[in-house]
Write an enzyme that holds these catalytic residues in place. Structure first.
Site: not given
Ligand code: SAH
Ligand code: SF4
Length: 338
Positions: A90, A328
């Site tokens: 996505e 996110c």
């Molecule tokens: N894998 C990479 C990029 C994708 S996740 C990483 O982890 O940096 C992008 C961001 O979303 C990351 O900072 C992660 O910690 C955050 N994230 C993941 N799940 C989330 C959630 N349920 N609520 C808020 N942020 C979240």
């Protein structure tokens, strides 16, 4: 048939010269490919027709459309793609008064298994190619309006380092999309080996997903802490600072009752001592079947005050598209009936 999207200028030159074209034709082809909205070689009027025909016999442009688009109440749009291997992933387009951001994916699923993230719970279906990564930008109707790209969608970009590096090179090159490197941010858990390579020659802004400064606790949220500890990431960043105009930031998913106590604020300030950075706080976005909680306003404000009094600059990242599972950590690459 080979797709041209995802190819570098050197590779495009090779293809054009093999078809008896000239170097300047390769440059034209590359600019049309990455900067104009074309769907056939015939539209490239600045190269000879005979070359256009020859290209069409052996190759294709390679643009493919999303299989689903859903729009949120806040105008965020989530695009679902499926590539020729059947991998689903996505992208999220977020318009706002200040800027229009596109969030793109680098893998179908993710192998990192962070406990708070829905992507980490879906089956891992593999790496995306530079072609798939670029297509998320090139194929959407808003591409001309996009002025910021964040690589924060599905997947861990440093677990697919070569393809993401290739894609960003094409995004930023004069012969490619010509998108400013300081308007692109890559977000990673900070895998040490690719991080070292990145810091040798940073190609965009860097965001590290911190989420807990205390190693023992970070391990519980992010299993990758066992093999790639955060203190070593901080050391690598101190040894090779990222230079302007590129920027360093840290992301911090705020989990109610878990990682936003005073001791966390103090440990963040200590861990990141000596670095130039911003801390972006993302209140946890919920998904079904998870026992985490979003923080209360009271809890969040106390944490931010504590960070500020310890000299840590913070901003709260407003979540967009929560109603359509586009925020996110809510992306699972599934069709949605909303
Ligand atoms: N894998 C990479 C990029 C994708 S996740 C990483 O982890 O940096 C992008 C961001 O979303 C990351 O900072 C992660 O910690 C955050 N994230 C993941 N799940 C989330 C959630 N349920 N609520 C808020 N942020 C979240
Ligand atoms: Fe993967 Fe990032 Fe989700 Fe962790 S937070 S599971 S690294 S996408």
């Amino acid at each position: 048939m080979g797709s041209l999207i995802g190819k570098s200028l050197i590779e495009i030159k090779d293809i054009v010269l093999k078809q008896n074209g000239l170097v300047e034709h390769a440059l034209e082809l590359s600019k049309w490919l990455y900067r104009k909205d074309i769907s056939s070689f015939d539209e490239i009027i600045t190269i000879p027709m005979i070359l256009r025909r020859a290209l069409a016999i052996n190759s294709c442009i390679g643009k493919y459309n999303p299989i689903q688009v859903i729009e949120s109440a806040d105008k965020t749009r989530k695009y679902l793609f499926e590539n020729s291997q059947g991998q689903r992933f996505e992208s999220v387009y977020m318009p706002s008064a200040k800027r229009n951001t596109l969030c793109i994916s680098t893998q179908s699923g993710c192998r990192m298994g962070c406990g708070f993230c829905l992507t980490g719970k879906m089956d891992f279906k593999g790496n995306l190619t530079a072609h798939d990564i670029l297509n998320q930008y090139l194929s959407i109707p808003e591409r001309k309006k996009v002025n910021r790209i964040v690589i924060m969608g599905m997947g861990e970009p440093f677990d697919n380092f070569n393809e993401i590096k290739r894609a960003i090179e094409i995004f930023t090159a004069e012969w490619g999309v010509a998108f400013g490197a300081s308007n692109i941010t890559i977000s990673t858990v900070g895998l040490h080996e690719p991080l070292k390579l990145f810091l040798e020659n940073p190609f965009c802004n860097l965001a590290i997903s911190l989420n807990n400064p205390i190693s023992q606790e970070r391990k519980e949220l992010m299993p990758i802490e066992n093999s790639n500890p955060i203190y070593e990431i901080a050391n690598l960043l101190r040894n090779k600072p990222i230079k302007k105009p590129l920027r360093l930031s840290f992301e911090y998913v705020a989990l109610g009752g878990v990682n936003i106590a005073e001791r966390h604020a103090i440990a963040i300030a200590e861990l990141l001592e000596g670095l130039k950075y911003h801390l972006n706080i993302i209140p946890w976005n919920s998904h079904a079947g998870s026992s985490f909680k979003s923080p209360s306003d009271l809890e969040l404000n106390a944490f931010i005050n504590c960070l500020n009094s310890n000299g840590v600059l913070t901003a709260i990242r407003q979540s967009r598209g929560q109603d359509i599972g586009a925020a996110c950590g809510q992306m699972a690459g599934e069709k949605n009936n909303k």
